[in-house]
Scaffold this active site. Structure first.
Site, short mmCIF file in Angstrom:
data_model
loop_
_atom_site.label_atom_id
_atom_site.label_comp_id
_atom_site.label_asym_id
_atom_site.label_seq_id
_atom_site.Cartn_x
_atom_site.Cartn_y
_atom_site.Cartn_z
N GLU A 179 0.30 5.56 8.97
CA GLU A 179 -0.26 5.72 7.63
C GLU A 179 0.85 6.16 6.68
O GLU A 179 1.37 7.27 6.80
CB GLU A 179 -1.38 6.76 7.64
CG GLU A 179 -1.95 7.10 6.28
CD GLU A 179 -2.88 8.31 6.32
OE1 GLU A 179 -2.92 9.05 5.32
OE2 GLU A 179 -3.54 8.52 7.36
N THR B 145 -3.43 8.83 1.14
CA THR B 145 -3.46 9.52 -0.16
C THR B 145 -3.73 8.52 -1.28
O THR B 145 -3.10 8.54 -2.33
CB THR B 145 -2.15 10.30 -0.42
OG1 THR B 145 -1.67 10.87 0.79
CG2 THR B 145 -2.41 11.43 -1.41
N LYS C 288 -12.63 10.54 7.62
CA LYS C 288 -11.48 11.42 7.84
C LYS C 288 -11.94 12.86 7.64
O LYS C 288 -12.26 13.25 6.52
CB LYS C 288 -10.37 11.06 6.86
CG LYS C 288 -9.19 12.03 6.85
CD LYS C 288 -8.20 11.65 5.77
CE LYS C 288 -7.11 12.69 5.62
NZ LYS C 288 -6.13 12.32 4.56
#
Length: 220
Positions: A43, A71, A131
């Site tokens: 990621e 993000t 998440k």
């Protein structure tokens, strides 16, 4: 089918290396060090300058990697990431516009949630994996509490996951875990061989937990 294949690759080796760096070049070096150690799910966070460049490079050079974007705060950033080749999108919070965009391109979306209310809202709109963030605020036992009323939820904690508790997170029902700071910390000293060493330790721990016998050579 595209989305299912991506999710299957991620859950086959349920570790996602969360890469934050001060340049795309450094993000690439960190990611390649992780891959050398057996972690293929990467990621690249959009706190990294020109993160899309790292995503494109890694996809082109390492087709066996599963490279996503983290993000991601808005649909514009999500589309930039997807156009660069991101195979999954991760946010620190839930965003309805991002999930709509991800559905359009058949890309898994992993929004950050804390409470049952947030999780149910995200799941009801089709979030593929939740998440759990920050995982350090709750700990592995929180997963059991969540899976009581929500047995079908797919959870991936990020923050608070390390070599000493990764087995607890997975044994309690998480489909994958995100590992950031403690894995990539050696990059501050350009010690990429240490990142590879740590990645191998995580892979060995995962094999013990999941009885996954995939050889490291097969991941390269």
């Amino acid at each position: 089918m595209k989305k299912l294949k991506i999710l299957q690759k991620i859950t086959d080796i349920p570790l996602v290396a969360v890469v934050r760096a001060n340049s795309p070049e450094k993000a690439i070096r960190i990611s390649e060090a992780c891959l050398e150690g057996g972690i293929r799910n990467i990621e690249i966070t959009f706190t990294t300058p020109r993160a899309e460049e790292a995503i494109t490079h890694l996809n082109q050079k390492h087709p066996n990697m599963v490279v996503g974007a983290g993000t991601v705060l808005d649909p514009i950033t999500a589309r930039i990431a997807i156009m660069a080749g991101a195979q999954f999108i991760v946010s620190p919070s839930f965003n309805e516009d991002i999930i709509k965009l991800c559905h359009l391109y058949q890309i898994p979306y992993m929004p950050g949630c804390e409470t049952i209310t947030e999780m149910v809202s995200a799941m009801s709109l089709g979030a593929d994996v939740i998440k759990l963030f920050p995982g350090s605020a709750f700990g592995p036992d929180y997963v059991k509490a969540i899976k009581g009323p929500l047995p079908d939820i797919n959870l991936m904690p990020t923050g608070g996951v390390d070599i000493t508790n990764v087995d607890q997170w997975l044994n309690n029902g998480c489909v994958a875990v995100g590992i950031g700071g403690n894995l990539i910390a050696p990059a501050k000293d350009d010690n990429y061989s240490e990142i590879t060493k740590l990645a191998k330790e995580y892979i060995e721990k995962i094999k013990q937990v999941t009885n996954n016998n995939i050889l490291l050579e097969e991941l390269r």
